[in-house]
Design a protein around this motif. Structure first.
Motif, PDB file in Angstrom:
ATOM      1  N   GLN A   1      27.734  85.766  27.979  1.00 55.85           N
ATOM      2  CA  GLN A   1      26.410  86.018  27.411  1.00 55.85           C
ATOM      3  C   GLN A   1      25.800  87.345  27.842  1.00 55.85           C
ATOM      4  OE1 GLN A   1      23.952  82.684  28.531  1.00 55.85           O
ATOM      5  NE2 GLN A   1      25.030  81.242  27.201  1.00 55.85           N
ATOM      6  N   MET A   2      26.342  87.966  28.881  1.00 54.31           N
ATOM      7  CA  MET A   2      25.668  89.123  29.463  1.00 54.31           C
ATOM      8  C   MET A   2      25.986  90.446  28.763  1.00 54.31           C
ATOM      9  SD  MET A   2      23.692  87.961  31.752  1.00 54.31           S
ATOM     10  CE  MET A   2      23.244  89.471  32.619  1.00 54.31           C
ATOM     11  N   GLY A   3      26.974  90.442  27.892  1.00 57.45           N
ATOM     12  CA  GLY A   3      27.273  91.632  27.115  1.00 57.45           C
ATOM     13  C   GLY A   3      27.708  92.813  27.957  1.00 57.45           C
ATOM     14  N   ALA A   4      27.387  94.014  27.447  1.00 65.01           N
ATOM     15  CA  ALA A   4      27.879  95.234  28.074  1.00 65.01           C
ATOM     16  C   ALA A   4      27.284  95.474  29.453  1.00 65.01           C
ATOM     17  CB  ALA A   4      27.571  96.428  27.167  1.00 65.01           C
ATOM     18  N   ASP A   5      26.171  94.815  29.772  1.00 67.12           N
ATOM     19  CA  ASP A   5      25.536  95.017  31.077  1.00 67.12           C
ATOM     20  C   ASP A   5      26.100  94.112  32.168  1.00 67.12           C
ATOM     21  OD1 ASP A   5      23.881  97.023  30.213  1.00 67.12           O
ATOM     22  OD2 ASP A   5      22.167  95.711  29.842  1.00 67.12           O
ATOM     23  N   ALA A   6      27.050  93.256  31.849  1.00 64.85           N
ATOM     24  CA  ALA A   6      27.512  92.275  32.830  1.00 64.85           C
ATOM     25  C   ALA A   6      28.034  92.933  34.100  1.00 64.85           C
ATOM     26  CB  ALA A   6      28.591  91.387  32.210  1.00 64.85           C
ATOM     27  N   GLY A   7      28.871  93.963  33.963  1.00 67.98           N
ATOM     28  CA  GLY A   7      29.428  94.603  35.146  1.00 67.98           C
ATOM     29  C   GLY A   7      28.366  95.245  36.005  1.00 67.98           C
ATOM     30  N   LEU A   8      27.364  95.854  35.372  1.00 66.04           N
ATOM     31  CA  LEU A   8      26.282  96.488  36.122  1.00 66.04           C
ATOM     32  C   LEU A   8      25.425  95.459  36.842  1.00 66.04           C
ATOM     33  CD1 LEU A   8      25.208  99.153  33.482  1.00 66.04           C
ATOM     34  CD2 LEU A   8      26.324  99.614  35.684  1.00 66.04           C
ATOM     35  N   VAL A   9      25.050  94.399  36.129  1.00 65.20           N
ATOM     36  CA  VAL A   9      24.204  93.373  36.739  1.00 65.20           C
ATOM     37  C   VAL A   9      24.949  92.678  37.875  1.00 65.20           C
ATOM     38  CG1 VAL A   9      23.005  91.180  36.310  1.00 65.20           C
ATOM     39  CG2 VAL A   9      22.823  93.053  34.662  1.00 65.20           C
ATOM     40  N   GLY A  10      26.234  92.435  37.697  1.00 63.95           N
ATOM     41  CA  GLY A  10      27.017  91.801  38.754  1.00 63.95           C
ATOM     42  C   GLY A  10      27.202  92.697  39.960  1.00 63.95           C
ATOM     43  N   ALA A  11      27.437  93.989  39.728  1.00 64.40           N
ATOM     44  CA  ALA A  11      27.533  94.924  40.851  1.00 64.40           C
ATOM     45  C   ALA A  11      26.213  94.989  41.601  1.00 64.40           C
ATOM     46  CB  ALA A  11      27.931  96.309  40.342  1.00 64.40           C
ATOM     47  N   ALA A  12      25.105  94.942  40.848  1.00 61.18           N
ATOM     48  CA  ALA A  12      23.786  94.921  41.486  1.00 61.18           C
ATOM     49  C   ALA A  12      23.605  93.662  42.319  1.00 61.18           C
ATOM     50  CB  ALA A  12      22.693  95.010  40.419  1.00 61.18           C
TER      51      ALA A  12
ATOM     52  N   SER B   1      22.955  91.157  47.573  1.00 57.80           N
ATOM     53  CA  SER B   1      23.373  90.096  48.490  1.00 57.80           C
ATOM     54  C   SER B   1      23.483  90.601  49.935  1.00 57.80           C
ATOM     55  CB  SER B   1      24.705  89.492  48.063  1.00 57.80           C
ATOM     56  OG  SER B   1      25.775  90.386  48.297  1.00 57.80           O
ATOM     57  N   ARG B   2      23.451  91.907  50.106  1.00 57.34           N
ATOM     58  CA  ARG B   2      23.539  92.472  51.461  1.00 57.34           C
ATOM     59  C   ARG B   2      22.258  92.249  52.251  1.00 57.34           C
ATOM     60  NH1 ARG B   2      27.466  96.634  52.257  1.00 57.34           N
ATOM     61  NH2 ARG B   2      26.132  97.421  53.912  1.00 57.34           N
ATOM     62  N   GLY B   3      21.133  92.002  51.526  1.00 59.08           N
ATOM     63  CA  GLY B   3      19.865  91.950  52.237  1.00 59.08           C
ATOM     64  C   GLY B   3      18.909  90.965  51.635  1.00 59.08           C
ATOM     65  N   ALA B   4      17.668  91.364  51.511  1.00 56.77           N
ATOM     66  CA  ALA B   4      16.610  90.452  51.111  1.00 56.77           C
ATOM     67  C   ALA B   4      16.768  89.940  49.701  1.00 56.77           C
ATOM     68  CB  ALA B   4      15.241  91.131  51.248  1.00 56.77           C
ATOM     69  N   GLY B   5      17.561  90.662  48.892  1.00 55.58           N
ATOM     70  CA  GLY B   5      17.719  90.237  47.509  1.00 55.58           C
ATOM     71  C   GLY B   5      18.707  89.125  47.312  1.00 55.58           C
ATOM     72  N   ALA B   6      19.353  88.652  48.369  1.00 51.18           N
ATOM     73  CA  ALA B   6      20.422  87.662  48.211  1.00 51.18           C
ATOM     74  C   ALA B   6      19.942  86.405  47.550  1.00 51.18           C
ATOM     75  CB  ALA B   6      21.032  87.346  49.569  1.00 51.18           C
ATOM     76  N   ALA B   7      18.805  85.869  47.976  1.00 48.19           N
ATOM     77  CA  ALA B   7      18.332  84.629  47.396  1.00 48.19           C
ATOM     78  C   ALA B   7      17.993  84.798  45.933  1.00 48.19           C
ATOM     79  CB  ALA B   7      17.091  84.137  48.165  1.00 48.19           C
ATOM     80  N   ALA B   8      17.407  85.963  45.599  1.00 45.07           N
ATOM     81  CA  ALA B   8      17.054  86.202  44.214  1.00 45.07           C
ATOM     82  C   ALA B   8      18.279  86.270  43.340  1.00 45.07           C
ATOM     83  CB  ALA B   8      16.254  87.502  44.100  1.00 45.07           C
ATOM     84  N   ALA B   9      19.350  86.921  43.855  1.00 46.45           N
ATOM     85  CA  ALA B   9      20.561  87.087  43.066  1.00 46.45           C
ATOM     86  C   ALA B   9      21.407  85.832  43.026  1.00 46.45           C
ATOM     87  CB  ALA B   9      21.384  88.247  43.631  1.00 46.45           C
ATOM     88  N   GLY B  10      21.185  84.877  43.898  1.00 44.38           N
ATOM     89  CA  GLY B  10      21.927  83.635  43.874  1.00 44.38           C
ATOM     90  C   GLY B  10      23.393  83.793  44.189  1.00 44.38           C
ATOM     91  N   VAL B  11      23.741  84.781  45.027  1.00 45.38           N
ATOM     92  CA  VAL B  11      25.148  85.017  45.354  1.00 45.38           C
ATOM     93  C   VAL B  11      25.354  84.949  46.861  1.00 45.38           C
ATOM     94  CG1 VAL B  11      25.565  86.382  43.328  1.00 45.38           C
ATOM     95  CG2 VAL B  11      24.810  87.535  45.385  1.00 45.38           C
TER      96      VAL B  11
ATOM     97  N   VAL C   1      35.022  90.112  39.383  1.00 43.57           N
ATOM     98  CA  VAL C   1      34.089  89.421  40.276  1.00 43.57           C
ATOM     99  C   VAL C   1      32.659  89.811  39.942  1.00 43.57           C
ATOM    100  CG1 VAL C   1      33.408  89.080  42.685  1.00 43.57           C
ATOM    101  CG2 VAL C   1      35.825  89.251  42.091  1.00 43.57           C
ATOM    102  N   ALA C   2      32.444  91.090  39.589  1.00 39.69           N
ATOM    103  CA  ALA C   2      31.104  91.539  39.208  1.00 39.69           C
ATOM    104  C   ALA C   2      30.618  90.806  37.965  1.00 39.69           C
ATOM    105  CB  ALA C   2      31.118  93.049  38.978  1.00 39.69           C
ATOM    106  N   ILE C   3      31.468  90.697  36.975  1.00 47.88           N
ATOM    107  CA  ILE C   3      31.068  89.987  35.754  1.00 47.88           C
ATOM    108  C   ILE C   3      30.795  88.522  36.062  1.00 47.88           C
ATOM    109  CG2 ILE C   3      31.997  89.151  33.553  1.00 47.88           C
ATOM    110  CD1 ILE C   3      33.174  91.983  33.213  1.00 47.88           C
ATOM    111  N   THR C   4      31.577  87.948  36.955  1.00 55.83           N
ATOM    112  CA  THR C   4      31.353  86.563  37.364  1.00 55.83           C
ATOM    113  C   THR C   4      29.985  86.408  38.022  1.00 55.83           C
ATOM    114  OG1 THR C   4      33.723  86.243  37.663  1.00 55.83           O
ATOM    115  CG2 THR C   4      32.267  84.669  38.757  1.00 55.83           C
ATOM    116  N   ALA C   5      29.642  87.340  38.896  1.00 56.03           N
ATOM    117  CA  ALA C   5      28.329  87.295  39.547  1.00 56.03           C
ATOM    118  C   ALA C   5      27.215  87.329  38.516  1.00 56.03           C
ATOM    119  CB  ALA C   5      28.196  88.461  40.527  1.00 56.03           C
ATOM    120  N   ALA C   6      27.362  88.187  37.504  1.00 60.43           N
ATOM    121  CA  ALA C   6      26.332  88.309  36.479  1.00 60.43           C
ATOM    122  C   ALA C   6      26.224  87.048  35.628  1.00 60.43           C
ATOM    123  CB  ALA C   6      26.637  89.513  35.586  1.00 60.43           C
TER     124      ALA C   6
END
Length: 317
Positions: free
Chosen positions: A291-302, A307-317, A115-120
């Protein structure tokens, strides 16, 4: 000054990675340890706390507002526990509680690694702009996640889209999850290598018996190596087609170490997909590398933490 920084953890059967990530998905600080996957649960947790400790000494730590975890699964986002198939020491392990303690009580968001990789990939990668997508990681295990109606769909416990444990061979080999003939049991890196060795393939002088070495042999035309990748591709195609038929995805994105085999994997996968995705409404389904390479899991977890707060719109999740 950076705002909306989160700490991201990507926990798999091979490595435990951590980073500080901002609300644009940029990685600022990193830490990593091998996963002591065959040790007891507390030993695995010590590796997690070690990478977290490396983040906490960063001058950016004071800007961190939450923690996102993408973990090998199954996970239980409601209970905050994890039971990764490939980390036997963790069964209903209270990961969220332990990570919250290690980070001074920060809020923690837990999702499966697929799911994290999907988010990324949906936020910044190959699934960007697609409203209905399946994203997969094919590595030590096989995981996945879904985007439905333009939004990440983790499901109630954070495991939706866990394609690795769809059975595609009803009389197949037993899988560590307890079922038989799972996609993971056929298409993961260790199982590609195992099948090649059982078929008579032998490593070169360096003794490398990994799926990567099998891919090198397949590119050179080794028939046993090619057959092992064809079998993996067939299993992936069957699982992808079943998912597409069920929820009408229009793209499947595949990342992870096994995907680095390139056309050794993707050419037979696309051929097999034509056989399995036969109904009219799934025939336009495309398969593409992540396309996200080795950082996909990290970016998706982020993205999950944002998504818990103000960053939700920016993250698009």
């Amino acid at each position: 000054m950076l705002t909306d920084l989160v700490a991201a953890l990507d926990i798999g059967g091979t490595k435990i990675a951590a980073a500080l990530v901002d609300d644009r998905g940029r990685v600022h600080t990193r830490a990593q340890r091998p996963t002591p996957a065959h040790e007891d649960g507390d030993t695995v947790m010590r590796a997690v706390t070690e990478v977290v400790a490396q983040l906490t000494v960063s001058p950016l730590w004071s800007s961190v507002r939450a923690v996102g975890i993408g973990s090998a699964g199954p996970v239980d986002a409601v209970a905050g526990t994890v039971s990764p198939v490939n980390v036997p020491g963790w069964r209903r392990y209270p990961l969220v509680e332990r990570v919250a303690s290690a980070t001074g009580g920060l809020p923690v968001e837990l999702i499966g690694d697929g799911v994290a990789i999907t988010a990324a990939e949906h936020w910044q990668g190959a699934a960007r702009g697609h409203d209905n997508a399946l994203c997969m990681v094919v590595s030590t295990g096989v995981g996945g996640g879904l985007v439905l109606g333009g939004r990440l769909h983790p499901g109630p416990t954070g495991n939706a889209g866990h394609i690795g444990h769809i059975s595609v061979d009803l009389d197949g080999d037993p899988c560590p999850c307890g079922a038989r003939g799972c996609v993971e049991r056929i298409a993961s890196g260790p199982n590609i290598a195992r099948r090649a060795l059982e078929g008579g393939w032998r490593p070169g002088a360096d003794g490398d018996a990994s799926a990567e070495a099998v891919a090198v042999a397949a590119r050179a035309g080794d028939p046993v190596a090619l057959a092992s990748y064809r079998r993996a591709a067939q299993a992936l195609a069957a699982g992808i087609a079943a998912t597409a038929t069920l929820v009408e995805i229009d793209i499947a994105v595949i990342g992870g170490g096994v995907a680095n085999a390139g056309e050794v994997l993707f050419a037979p996968l696309r051929r097999s997909l034509r056989d399995y995705a036969a109904l009219s409404f799934v025939q336009r389904l495309t398969v593409t590398p992540a396309q996200m390479g080795a950082d996909a899991g990290l970016v998706g977890a982020a993205a999950a933490a944002l998504s818990r707060g103000a960053g939700a719109a920016a993250a698009g999740v």
